[in-house]
Design a protein around this motif. Structure first.
Motif, PDB file in Angstrom:
ATOM      1  N   CYS A  14       9.290  61.317  33.124  1.00 45.52           N
ATOM      2  CA  CYS A  14       9.586  59.907  33.405  1.00 45.52           C
ATOM      3  C   CYS A  14      10.730  59.725  34.401  1.00 45.52           C
ATOM      4  O   CYS A  14      10.677  58.806  35.230  1.00 45.52           O
ATOM      5  N   VAL A  15      11.722  60.577  34.374  1.00 45.27           N
ATOM      6  CA  VAL A  15      12.864  60.423  35.289  1.00 45.27           C
ATOM      7  C   VAL A  15      12.428  60.708  36.723  1.00 45.27           C
ATOM      8  O   VAL A  15      12.610  59.880  37.626  1.00 45.27           O
ATOM      9  N   ILE A  16      11.836  61.862  36.959  1.00 45.78           N
ATOM     10  CA  ILE A  16      11.468  62.254  38.316  1.00 45.78           C
ATOM     11  C   ILE A  16      10.383  61.341  38.891  1.00 45.78           C
ATOM     12  O   ILE A  16      10.423  60.970  40.067  1.00 45.78           O
ATOM     13  N   VAL A  17       9.417  60.945  38.060  1.00 46.65           N
ATOM     14  CA  VAL A  17       8.352  60.057  38.539  1.00 46.65           C
ATOM     15  C   VAL A  17       8.929  58.676  38.878  1.00 46.65           C
ATOM     16  O   VAL A  17       8.578  58.090  39.906  1.00 46.65           O
ATOM     17  N   SER A  18       9.831  58.186  38.056  1.00 45.83           N
ATOM     18  CA  SER A  18      10.457  56.889  38.339  1.00 45.83           C
ATOM     19  C   SER A  18      11.250  56.927  39.639  1.00 45.83           C
ATOM     20  O   SER A  18      11.212  55.977  40.426  1.00 45.83           O
TER      21      SER A  18
END
Length: 152
Positions: free
Chosen positions: A133-137
């Motif tokens: 979720c962090v990298i995709v966001s």
């Protein structure tokens, strides 16, 4: 023969919440809303306009199974298989931690980093990415960068 009891959205939500609250499940109502809204394919807030709507026996049985899992300590997000993060929906299961709401502050802090924002091709490495979720966001907020995420 008497009619079988009709279960409505409201009655199931109330009974499920009471069952979990009696077992000290954290945010029992919110967890029940998450389960039931997933079953009915709607947003949790929409449950309140469907309060008197009858549920099928299939939905009632699925809700019972979900509530039993909640009562045994399994997080609602693992049961429904999804979590909301930075206005996006991510798949989650027991292989990765559920992203905490505070983690959104981390993403906001990275997005506020001027040298990174000013780079032609920002490069970000995330180690221990979990659900991603962090990298995709970050990638969604700063397209055109180089994003690498690793995990076991």
């Amino acid at each position: 023969m008497a009619n079988a009891h009709i279960h409505t959205v409201g009655s199931i939500l109330k009974a499920s919440t009471e069952f979990l609250a009696a077992r000290d499940v954290f945010e029992a109502r919110k967890a029940c809303e998450l389960l039931l809204s997933r079953l009915l394919n709607c947003r949790p807030l929409e449950l309140y306009v469907k309060f008197d709507s009858p549920l099928t026996e299939k939905h009632v049985d699925a809700m019972r199974r979900g509530v039993k899992r909640l009562g045994a300590g399994e997080p609602a997000q693992y049961i429904v298989g999804r979590v909301s993060f930075m206005q996006h929906s991510f798949a989650v299961d027991k292989r990765a931690l559920i992203p905490r709401p505070e983690t959104e502050f981390l993403v906001d802090a990275v997005l506020a980093c001027k040298p990174l924002r000013d780079a032609d091709k920002p490069a970000v490495l995330e180690i221990g990415t979990g659900s991603g979720c962090v990298i995709v966001s970050l990638a969604l907020a700063m397209p055109g960068g180089i994003y690498t995420a690793i995990d076991i």
